[in-house]
Design an enzyme around this catalytic site. Structure first.
Site, PDB file in Angstrom:
ATOM      1  N   ASP A  36       1.167  -1.113  -0.332  1.00 44.75           N
ATOM      2  CA  ASP A  36       0.216  -0.349  -0.102  1.00 44.75           C
ATOM      3  C   ASP A  36       1.163   1.266   0.133  1.00 44.75           C
ATOM      4  OD1 ASP A  36      -3.259   0.929   0.931  1.00 44.75           O
ATOM      5  OD2 ASP A  36      -1.638   2.102   1.769  1.00 44.75           O
ATOM      6  N   TYR A  41       2.409   9.763   0.022  1.00 49.48           N
ATOM      7  CA  TYR A  41       3.615   9.553   0.003  1.00 49.48           C
ATOM      8  C   TYR A  41       5.660   9.991  -0.027  1.00 49.48           C
ATOM      9  CZ  TYR A  41       0.448   6.140   2.686  1.00 49.48           C
ATOM     10  OH  TYR A  41      -1.231   6.118   3.185  1.00 49.48           O
ATOM     11  N   HIS A  99      -7.957   8.800  -1.452  1.00 53.42           N
ATOM     12  CA  HIS A  99      -7.585   9.272  -1.038  1.00 53.42           C
ATOM     13  C   HIS A  99      -8.322   9.590   0.662  1.00 53.42           C
ATOM     14  CE1 HIS A  99      -3.284   9.375   1.710  1.00 53.42           C
ATOM     15  NE2 HIS A  99      -4.076   9.381   2.563  1.00 53.42           N
ATOM     16  N   SER A 129     -11.147   5.887   1.053  1.00 55.17           N
ATOM     17  CA  SER A 129     -10.682   5.700   1.918  1.00 55.17           C
ATOM     18  C   SER A 129     -11.188   7.402   2.903  1.00 55.17           C
ATOM     19  CB  SER A 129      -9.084   6.423   1.463  1.00 55.17           C
ATOM     20  OG  SER A 129      -8.161   6.160   3.014  1.00 55.17           O
ATOM     21  N   GLN A 151     -10.785   2.750   3.005  1.00 55.29           N
ATOM     22  CA  GLN A 151      -9.501   1.868   3.738  1.00 55.29           C
ATOM     23  C   GLN A 151     -10.151   3.338   5.259  1.00 55.29           C
ATOM     24  OE1 GLN A 151      -4.867   2.982   3.692  1.00 55.29           O
ATOM     25  NE2 GLN A 151      -5.459   1.520   1.522  1.00 55.29           N
ATOM     26  N   THR A 223       9.977  -1.851   8.754  1.00 50.17           N
ATOM     27  CA  THR A 223      11.135  -1.664   7.451  1.00 50.17           C
ATOM     28  C   THR A 223      12.207  -2.962   7.928  1.00 50.17           C
ATOM     29  OG1 THR A 223      12.126  -0.516   9.488  1.00 50.17           O
ATOM     30  CG2 THR A 223      10.733   1.004   7.792  1.00 50.17           C
ATOM     31  N   ILE A 228       9.020  -6.511   9.700  1.00 47.69           N
ATOM     32  CA  ILE A 228       8.184  -7.197   8.513  1.00 47.69           C
ATOM     33  C   ILE A 228       7.611  -8.248   8.984  1.00 47.69           C
ATOM     34  CG2 ILE A 228       8.521  -7.873   6.422  1.00 47.69           C
ATOM     35  CD1 ILE A 228       9.785  -5.385   6.109  1.00 47.69           C
TER      36      ILE A 228
END
Length: 266
Positions: A36, A41, A99, A129, A151, A223, A228
């Site tokens: 995503d 971003y 968004h 979203s 979202q 990260t 993860i």
């Protein structure tokens, strides 16, 4: 049957290009298939680099991005989506979201552009979203394409809420949770920590398992490989009915993301 894979990698705030690309590649190699991102971003190029770097074929990756609120005019939806495709290095986007229904959002013009992208095969699915039940109902009367996802912010401090969840489910719209840890605040909640201790698990895994118990997809940001992979192991955590009830009954209700002009503040 759900359209959106239940666990994805969120990339909000992952704005170091090398780190972002490595995170995406690591997540895909660890078994994630949902990535995503968003125009907002400013990391779509890095996300695309990570997908290309991974050994996972593109057709196995469910890639979602979002149109910036300032790009929601009819022509800008088309132009900015083409730019997203270029930055991501892909021919199609699996899921394209509105968004935020703010700034340039105009239901008729914006959603007509989304319909055209869907009809052309540029995007496989339409999502929204931060939509309220009323905005969802309005969008459904305009769109020819189905809405497959909404979202929204969901975590144990801002849990399942009505009529939003029932509206989504009545229309077969997947709920996708952003900020599933409330930017870390939910991890410090005593109930979350107590459930984690009972299962010899982590608070993050409890949050993700709780979302899964409500059939909510999650896109936690991570990260490093350890983080993860730890999030991925949450899929094996089975909470009891009592655990779920305790988490549902956390009496704090805190919305981490509540910008001026948000649809629920009007």
């Amino acid at each position: 049957m759900s359209t959106v894979p239940r666990l994805g990698l969120g990339t909000s705030g992952n704005d170091d290009p090398a780190q972002c690309a490595d995170s995406v590649a690591t997540a895909l190699d660890a078994g994630y298939r949902h990535i995503d991102t968003a125009q907002m971003y400013d990391n779509e190029t890095a996300v695309g680099d990570g997908i290309a770097k991974s050994d996972v074929p593109r057709e196995e990756v469910f890639l979602a991005t979002k149109v910036h609120p300032s790009n929601l005019g009819f022509d800008d939806v088309h132009a900015s989506t083409e730019s997203s495709l270029d930055r991501l290095g892909v021919d199609t986007i699996d899921l394209l979201y509105v968004h935020w229904p703010t700034q340039a959002y105009d239901p008729d013009a914006t959603l007509r552009a989304f319909d055209e992208l869907y009809e052309a095969g540029t995007i496989d699915h339409v999502g929204v979203s931060n939509f309220t039940p009323e905005l969802i109902e309005e969008a459904l009367t305009i769109l020819d394409a189905p809405i497959v996802a909404n979202q929204v912010e969901v975590h144990p401090l801002l849990g399942p809420r009505e009529p939003l969840f029932s509206t989504c489910r009545d229309h077969d719209i997947d709920i996708v949770a952003y900020a599933p840890f409330c930017r870390g605040e939910a991890l410090n909640d005593p109930t979350v920590q107590a459930v984690a201790d009972a299962h010899d698990s982590s608070p993050a895994q409890v949050c993700l398992a709780w979302l899964a118990s409500h059939d909510v997809a999650a896109i936690p940001k991570a990260t490093g490989r350890a983080h993860i992979e730890a999030n991925a192991r949450a899929t094996a955590l089975q909470l009891t009915d009592d655990d779920i009830d305790r988490l549902d009954r956390i009496d704090r209700r805190y919305r981490r993301f509540d910008p001026d002009g948000s649809p629920w503040s009007e």
